[in-house]
Scaffold this active site. Structure first.
Site, PDB file in Angstrom:
ATOM      1  N   LYS A   1       0.980  -4.213  -6.110  1.00  0.00           N
ATOM      2  CA  LYS A   1       0.046  -4.986  -5.272  1.00  0.00           C
ATOM      3  C   LYS A   1      -0.198  -6.375  -5.855  1.00  0.00           C
ATOM      4  O   LYS A   1      -0.307  -7.353  -5.129  1.00  0.00           O
ATOM      5  CB  LYS A   1      -1.287  -4.216  -5.186  1.00  0.00           C
ATOM      6  CG  LYS A   1      -2.118  -4.571  -4.004  1.00  0.00           C
ATOM      7  CD  LYS A   1      -3.179  -3.523  -3.750  1.00  0.00           C
ATOM      8  CE  LYS A   1      -2.616  -2.275  -3.120  1.00  0.00           C
ATOM      9  NZ  LYS A   1      -3.603  -1.278  -2.803  1.00  0.00           N
TER      10      LYS A   1
ATOM     11  N   ASN B   1     -15.477   2.107   7.055  1.00  0.00           N
ATOM     12  CA  ASN B   1     -15.120   2.953   5.913  1.00  0.00           C
ATOM     13  C   ASN B   1     -16.334   3.141   5.015  1.00  0.00           C
ATOM     14  O   ASN B   1     -17.404   2.593   5.289  1.00  0.00           O
ATOM     15  CB  ASN B   1     -13.921   2.364   5.148  1.00  0.00           C
ATOM     16  CG  ASN B   1     -14.242   0.990   4.577  1.00  0.00           C
ATOM     17  OD1 ASN B   1     -15.098   0.861   3.706  1.00  0.00           O
ATOM     18  ND2 ASN B   1     -13.585  -0.045   5.091  1.00  0.00           N
TER      19      ASN B   1
ATOM     20  N   PRO C   1      -5.652  -9.441   9.367  1.00  0.00           N
ATOM     21  CA  PRO C   1      -5.092 -10.346   8.354  1.00  0.00           C
ATOM     22  C   PRO C   1      -5.424  -9.817   6.969  1.00  0.00           C
ATOM     23  O   PRO C   1      -6.479  -9.216   6.774  1.00  0.00           O
ATOM     24  CB  PRO C   1      -5.812 -11.670   8.626  1.00  0.00           C
ATOM     25  CG  PRO C   1      -7.071 -11.285   9.331  1.00  0.00           C
ATOM     26  CD  PRO C   1      -6.759 -10.050  10.119  1.00  0.00           C
ATOM     27  N   ASP C   2      -4.526 -10.021   6.023  1.00  0.00           N
ATOM     28  CA  ASP C   2      -4.824  -9.663   4.629  1.00  0.00           C
ATOM     29  C   ASP C   2      -5.506 -10.876   4.000  1.00  0.00           C
ATOM     30  O   ASP C   2      -4.870 -11.914   3.781  1.00  0.00           O
ATOM     31  CB  ASP C   2      -3.545  -9.285   3.877  1.00  0.00           C
ATOM     32  CG  ASP C   2      -3.873  -8.688   2.524  1.00  0.00           C
ATOM     33  OD1 ASP C   2      -4.639  -9.313   1.761  1.00  0.00           O
ATOM     34  OD2 ASP C   2      -3.379  -7.581   2.228  1.00  0.00           O
ATOM     35  N   ILE C   3      -6.794 -10.731   3.742  1.00  0.00           N
ATOM     36  CA  ILE C   3      -7.599 -11.880   3.298  1.00  0.00           C
ATOM     37  C   ILE C   3      -7.160 -12.327   1.907  1.00  0.00           C
ATOM     38  O   ILE C   3      -6.938 -13.512   1.654  1.00  0.00           O
ATOM     39  CB  ILE C   3      -9.094 -11.501   3.328  1.00  0.00           C
ATOM     40  CG1 ILE C   3      -9.479 -11.133   4.763  1.00  0.00           C
ATOM     41  CG2 ILE C   3      -9.963 -12.640   2.814  1.00  0.00           C
ATOM     42  CD1 ILE C   3     -10.744 -10.332   4.895  1.00  0.00           C
TER      43      ILE C   3
ATOM     44  N   PHE D   1      -8.509  -5.936  -5.640  1.00  0.00           N
ATOM     45  CA  PHE D   1      -8.833  -4.564  -6.018  1.00  0.00           C
ATOM     46  C   PHE D   1      -7.763  -3.630  -5.459  1.00  0.00           C
ATOM     47  O   PHE D   1      -7.166  -3.924  -4.423  1.00  0.00           O
ATOM     48  CB  PHE D   1     -10.210  -4.156  -5.472  1.00  0.00           C
ATOM     49  CG  PHE D   1     -11.321  -4.525  -6.410  1.00  0.00           C
ATOM     50  CD1 PHE D   1     -11.585  -5.855  -6.690  1.00  0.00           C
ATOM     51  CD2 PHE D   1     -12.085  -3.548  -7.028  1.00  0.00           C
ATOM     52  CE1 PHE D   1     -12.600  -6.203  -7.572  1.00  0.00           C
ATOM     53  CE2 PHE D   1     -13.099  -3.890  -7.914  1.00  0.00           C
ATOM     54  CZ  PHE D   1     -13.356  -5.212  -8.182  1.00  0.00           C
TER      55      PHE D   1
ATOM     56  N   LYS E   1       0.813  -9.420  -3.395  1.00  0.00           N
ATOM     57  CA  LYS E   1      -0.253 -10.223  -2.787  1.00  0.00           C
ATOM     58  C   LYS E   1      -0.485 -11.526  -3.537  1.00  0.00           C
ATOM     59  O   LYS E   1      -1.423 -12.260  -3.226  1.00  0.00           O
ATOM     60  CB  LYS E   1      -1.547  -9.417  -2.730  1.00  0.00           C
ATOM     61  CG  LYS E   1      -1.412  -8.145  -1.881  1.00  0.00           C
ATOM     62  CD  LYS E   1      -2.778  -7.665  -1.454  1.00  0.00           C
ATOM     63  CE  LYS E   1      -2.686  -6.399  -0.627  1.00  0.00           C
ATOM     64  NZ  LYS E   1      -3.895  -6.166   0.143  1.00  0.00           N
TER      65      LYS E   1
HETATM   66  O1  C5P Z   1      -3.583  -3.295   0.425  1.00  0.00           O
HETATM   67  P1  C5P Z   1      -4.950  -2.858  -0.024  1.00  0.00           P
HETATM   68  O2  C5P Z   1      -5.930  -2.760   1.091  1.00  0.00           O
HETATM   69  O3  C5P Z   1      -4.946  -1.643  -0.897  1.00  0.00           O
HETATM   70  O4  C5P Z   1      -5.421  -4.060  -0.977  1.00  0.00           O
HETATM   71  C1  C5P Z   1      -6.658  -4.074  -1.558  1.00  0.00           C
HETATM   72  C2  C5P Z   1      -7.030  -5.471  -1.928  1.00  0.00           C
HETATM   73  O5  C5P Z   1      -6.716  -6.376  -0.880  1.00  0.00           O
HETATM   74  C3  C5P Z   1      -8.523  -5.597  -2.117  1.00  0.00           C
HETATM   75  O6  C5P Z   1      -8.740  -6.623  -3.061  1.00  0.00           O
HETATM   76  C4  C5P Z   1      -8.998  -5.974  -0.735  1.00  0.00           C
HETATM   77  O7  C5P Z   1     -10.241  -6.646  -0.780  1.00  0.00           O
HETATM   78  C5  C5P Z   1      -7.887  -6.883  -0.275  1.00  0.00           C
HETATM   79  N1  C5P Z   1      -7.672  -6.848   1.178  1.00  0.00           N
HETATM   80  C6  C5P Z   1      -7.944  -7.975   1.921  1.00  0.00           C
HETATM   81  N2  C5P Z   1      -7.684  -7.981   3.270  1.00  0.00           N
HETATM   82  C7  C5P Z   1      -7.174  -6.896   3.879  1.00  0.00           C
HETATM   83  C8  C5P Z   1      -6.898  -5.734   3.126  1.00  0.00           C
HETATM   84  C9  C5P Z   1      -7.160  -5.743   1.778  1.00  0.00           C
HETATM   85  O8  C5P Z   1      -8.425  -8.956   1.363  1.00  0.00           O
HETATM   86  N3  C5P Z   1      -6.946  -6.933   5.180  1.00  0.00           N
END
Ligand code: C5P
Length: 400
Positions: free
Chosen positions: A340, A210, A306-308, A326, A344
């Site tokens: 969000k 991206n 994975p969502d970090i 963010f 999260k």
């Molecule tokens: O769900 P979204 O991608 O909009 O969320 C954005 C936030 O989640 C940012 O802080 C981004 O760094 C974090 N993020 C993450 N891992 C992912 C997707 C998003 O840590 N796979």
């Protein structure tokens, strides 16, 4: 944070950016801070002692100042007369002298003799800043506790582009204020910052990515370090330079980013500024995918990454005390950001509108809305490093 009643010893070295020292003096004086200037021979090629004297309303010491005319106490006292020593702009030359412990002019002698905290604001050509000698000198100085602000990235007077521009005076001022206030409020705290995009391989030569530049995340890492935090910056592939004074872990994929964040725990603060790819190719090919004779494109099956942020925010006893995410949105910014934050389990969400018309994505400025449990703060449009400075100061308040 008050500058009133404090005194800064400002060493101005050579470089086209030396003129910015004048604005810095004006800002310091406006805040009630006393300024004593030392001008090196190189610095005097760019600004005059008279200008510094007029703005600082104080005698200016130059290399013409003769140490032989002074009692030994003269320069020792000068080196200790201030609450903070600031070198702005700091040339490659003065940084090398400081690292080597040379004392062959007034400025370098004062820097060797002082028992006060030192802040340097480097300014030089991009290649000089990137040179292995300067890198090594900066590492030496930082290991000794010298604080660093900048440099910025941008167009240079020498028609090159890159890192090496002196930080803007308000940013240097903020770093001075923070140091004078006691002022490494995040000293002893560990912050993890993610930044940049991730690259998810399709095969050994192709990947999904991206447009994230890493500018905002890198600026936040630098701003937290300037307030004394130990910072681990987990960065995807970017071209922005490594900020001074932080440990950089380079990764490519989201899975590697998560592993690097986990390995960096425990932390007090985590700021997830990276634009992590939401999906990766389920089974990336270990050989370059060949075009088929009929030209039919391959079907890429995607699987979620994975969502970090969510994973680290759910890390139980290992959860950092302050987790900041963010939210880059193109519509319904506030509602999405609030949602969000809850979903999260983040403490704060920094929301920004990345609609192409805003010019924020990849640009130098940002206009953010800080979503906390207490509500939403709308910040004005600011340079990304000013957003970072304010955010770091806001984070420091949590740990005050
Ligand atoms: O769900 P979204 O991608 O909009 O969320 C954005 C936030 O989640 C940012 O802080 C981004 O760094 C974090 N993020 C993450 N891992 C992912 C997707 C998003 O840590 N796979």
């Amino acid at each position: 944070m008050s500058l009133a009643g404090k005194r800064v010893l400002l060493i101005v070295t050579g470089g086209i950016a030396a003129f910015k020292a004048l604005e810095l003096i004006r800002l310091l004086r406006k805040g009630g801070c006393g300024v004593t200037c030392v001008l090196t021979k190189g610095g005097a090629q760019f600004v005059t002692p008279l200008s510094l004297q007029a703005l600082s309303e104080h005698h200016v010491y130059t290399d013409l100042f003769s140490l032989t005319d002074e009692s030994e106490m003269g320069h020792i006292q000068l080196s200790r007369s201030a609450d903070l020593v600031v070198v702005a702009p700091a040339s490659a030359d003065i940084l090398a002298k400081m690292a080597a412990g040379l004392a062959d002019d007034l400025a370098s002698t004062l820097l060797l003799a002082t028992d006060k905290a030192v802040l340097v604001a480097p300014a030089m050509n991009v290649r000089m800043w990137g040179h292995a000698a300067t890198r090594a000198n900066m590492a030496t100085l930082q290991a000794r506790g010298v604080a660093v602000v900048g440099p910025d990235e941008g167009a240079m007077a020498c028609n090159e582009f890159g890192a090496g521009r002196l930080s803007e005076p308000p940013v240097i001022l903020a770093a001075i204020e923070a140091m004078l206030a006691g002022a490494r409020p995040l000293a002893g705290k560990h912050a993890i910052v993610t930044s940049g995009p991730t690259h998810e391989p399709i095969d050994p030569v192709r990947y999904i990515a991206n447009r994230s530049s890493g500018r905002q995340g890198h600026a936040i890492a630098a701003a937290l370090a300037a307030l004394g935090a130990r910072v681990t910056l987990v960065s995807g592939p970017v071209t922005v330079p490594d900020p001074a004074g932080v440990t950089v872990r380079r990764i490519e994929t989201a899975a590697e980013m998560l592993a690097a964040c986990r390995a960096a725990l425990p932390a007090d603060i985590a700021v997830f500024a990276a634009a992590v790819a939401d999906w990766r190719v389920a089974s990336a090919s270990d050989q370059k995918i060949k075009k088929t004779p009929d030209g039919a494109p391959p079907a890429l099956a995607l699987t979620p990454n994975p969502d970090i942020l969510a994973t680290i925010a759910a890390a139980g006893a290992d959860r950092p005390r302050l987790v900041v995410g963010f939210a880059a949105e193109t519509h319904d910014l506030r509602a999405h950001a609030q949602d969000k934050r809850r979903r999260k389990n983040a403490d704060w969400i920094v929301a920004n509108d990345v609609n192409p018309s805003t010019g924020i994505m990849g640009g130098a400025e940002n206009e953010i809305h800080l979503v906390t449990a207490e509500g939403i703060e709308d910040w004005p449009r600011l340079a990304k490093d000013e957003v970072a400075g304010r955010l770091a100061a806001r984070i420091a308040k949590v740990f005050a």
